[in-house]
Design an enzyme around this catalytic site. Sequence first.
Site, mmCIF file in Angstrom:
data_model
loop_
_atom_site.group_PDB
_atom_site.id
_atom_site.type_symbol
_atom_site.label_atom_id
_atom_site.label_comp_id
_atom_site.label_asym_id
_atom_site.label_seq_id
_atom_site.Cartn_x
_atom_site.Cartn_y
_atom_site.Cartn_z
ATOM 1 N N HIS A 1 0.819 -1.138 0.131
ATOM 2 C CA HIS A 1 -0.152 0.001 -0.024
ATOM 3 C C HIS A 1 0.658 1.207 0.033
ATOM 4 O O HIS A 1 0.339 2.582 0.219
ATOM 5 C CB HIS A 1 -0.872 0.201 1.204
ATOM 6 C CG HIS A 1 -1.840 -1.117 1.181
ATOM 7 N ND1 HIS A 1 -1.558 -2.303 1.917
ATOM 8 C CD2 HIS A 1 -3.135 -1.346 0.594
ATOM 9 C CE1 HIS A 1 -2.538 -3.059 1.620
ATOM 10 N NE2 HIS A 1 -3.485 -2.734 1.015
ATOM 11 N N GLY B 1 -4.464 11.021 10.854
ATOM 12 C CA GLY B 1 -5.247 9.907 9.781
ATOM 13 C C GLY B 1 -5.426 10.719 8.451
ATOM 14 O O GLY B 1 -5.648 9.865 7.617
ATOM 15 N N ARG C 1 -3.784 16.316 5.856
ATOM 16 C CA ARG C 1 -3.124 16.705 7.052
ATOM 17 C C ARG C 1 -1.577 16.511 6.962
ATOM 18 O O ARG C 1 -0.651 17.212 7.422
ATOM 19 C CB ARG C 1 -3.587 16.147 8.314
ATOM 20 C CG ARG C 1 -4.670 16.880 8.831
ATOM 21 C CD ARG C 1 -4.498 17.886 9.912
ATOM 22 N NE ARG C 1 -5.342 18.892 10.077
ATOM 23 C CZ ARG C 1 -6.371 19.073 10.962
ATOM 24 N NH1 ARG C 1 -6.427 17.947 11.811
ATOM 25 N NH2 ARG C 1 -7.203 19.994 11.023
ATOM 26 N N ARG D 1 1.499 8.818 16.502
ATOM 27 C CA ARG D 1 0.287 9.173 15.970
ATOM 28 C C ARG D 1 -0.046 10.687 16.516
ATOM 29 O O ARG D 1 0.101 11.140 17.660
ATOM 30 C CB ARG D 1 -0.788 8.253 16.368
ATOM 31 C CG ARG D 1 -2.432 8.929 16.505
ATOM 32 C CD ARG D 1 -3.420 7.781 16.399
ATOM 33 N NE ARG D 1 -4.699 8.394 16.915
ATOM 34 C CZ ARG D 1 -5.451 9.181 16.312
ATOM 35 N NH1 ARG D 1 -5.127 9.756 15.224
ATOM 36 N NH2 ARG D 1 -6.585 9.551 16.788
ATOM 37 N N MET E 1 -9.439 6.343 17.508
ATOM 38 C CA MET E 1 -9.762 5.142 16.796
ATOM 39 C C MET E 1 -8.468 4.542 16.280
ATOM 40 O O MET E 1 -8.616 3.557 15.448
ATOM 41 C CB MET E 1 -10.639 5.406 15.581
ATOM 42 C CG MET E 1 -12.004 6.114 15.916
ATOM 43 S SD MET E 1 -13.214 6.407 14.683
ATOM 44 C CE MET E 1 -13.844 4.488 14.544
ATOM 45 N N SER F 1 -10.742 17.509 20.443
ATOM 46 C CA SER F 1 -11.629 18.398 19.561
ATOM 47 C C SER F 1 -13.330 18.625 19.993
ATOM 48 O O SER F 1 -13.972 19.617 19.333
ATOM 49 C CB SER F 1 -11.720 17.549 18.055
ATOM 50 O OG SER F 1 -12.222 16.398 17.884
ATOM 51 N N ASP F 2 -13.765 17.828 20.855
ATOM 52 C CA ASP F 2 -15.093 17.842 21.273
ATOM 53 C C ASP F 2 -15.096 16.919 22.398
ATOM 54 O O ASP F 2 -14.334 16.310 22.847
ATOM 55 C CB ASP F 2 -16.226 17.128 20.098
ATOM 56 C CG ASP F 2 -15.846 15.759 19.570
ATOM 57 O OD1 ASP F 2 -14.542 15.782 18.656
ATOM 58 O OD2 ASP F 2 -16.110 14.884 20.139
HETATM 59 N N1 HPA Z 1 -14.944 9.144 18.646
HETATM 60 C C1 HPA Z 1 -13.843 8.492 18.081
HETATM 61 N N2 HPA Z 1 -12.837 9.305 17.613
HETATM 62 C C2 HPA Z 1 -12.967 10.696 17.935
HETATM 63 C C3 HPA Z 1 -13.973 11.300 18.280
HETATM 64 C C4 HPA Z 1 -15.142 10.370 18.702
HETATM 65 O O1 HPA Z 1 -16.414 10.738 19.140
HETATM 66 N N3 HPA Z 1 -13.933 12.433 18.408
HETATM 67 C C5 HPA Z 1 -12.687 12.869 17.851
HETATM 68 N N4 HPA Z 1 -12.180 11.661 17.552
#
Ligand code: HPA
Length: 234
Positions: A4, A20, A24, A87, A180, A203-204
């Site tokens: 790959h 990821g 980026r 990462r 993930m 990020s959230d």
């Molecule tokens: N889940 C998985 N990965 C993420 C999330 C999430 O809510 N937010 C940012 N990366």
Amino acid sequence: MSVHIGAKSGEVADKILLPGDPLRAKYIAETFLENPQCYNEVRGMLGFTGTYKGQRVSVQGTGMGMPSAAIYANELIREYGVKKLIRVGTCGGIKSDVHVRDLVLAQAAATNSAIIRHDFPKHDFPQIADFDLLYKAFNIAKEQGFTVHVGNVLSDDVFYKDDLTDTFRLGEHGVLAVEMEAAVLYYLGAKYGVQALALMTVSDHLVTGEETTAEERQTTFDEMMIVGLETLIA
Ligand code: HPA
């Protein structure tokens, strides 16, 4: 080339950042590396090698999730001799005292993925960061003024979940955030005796609903990239 990755032997540095998103990877290479050369365009999963403060460094997109990240990490380690993998990405906060824009260093990664269980069906194999990288990244991040959290993350197989009960329970058990990829990266680090670390900005927040704007994400991302690059060459 490997299955790959289209790079020729010697075109990938032994130190690598792994975002990821392949765009980026391009952004990091063009913004932070001197003389970046693209070595991979297979599947649009861009990879570049350049220098940072005089040392050769690569940056390679991995895609999202453990199956994709594991393909790239396997080939980078086994075919190209990569020895230090960091990462860099984002995560969603699940512990109450973790806030958006904070930095999370994954000391370890819990997972609901079967990807490691395939190799060790009868054992819980703890997925841990390389201590040397973790220690260096922590100190560099502190020097840079980041709010840093070090601890467990959840490497989740599922982004869109019907039921977040277990995710929230893990947050109540001290797991900082959900992402993930970290668990499989740590597993492959252990399997092949190379150094791996996952560092993420928040990020959230899944519990409080806190979010970042696109601009805030970009600024925090740039600051995190310095932590990643400085850790790679330290
Ligand atoms: N889940 C998985 N990965 C993420 C999330 C999430 O809510 N937010 C940012 N990366």
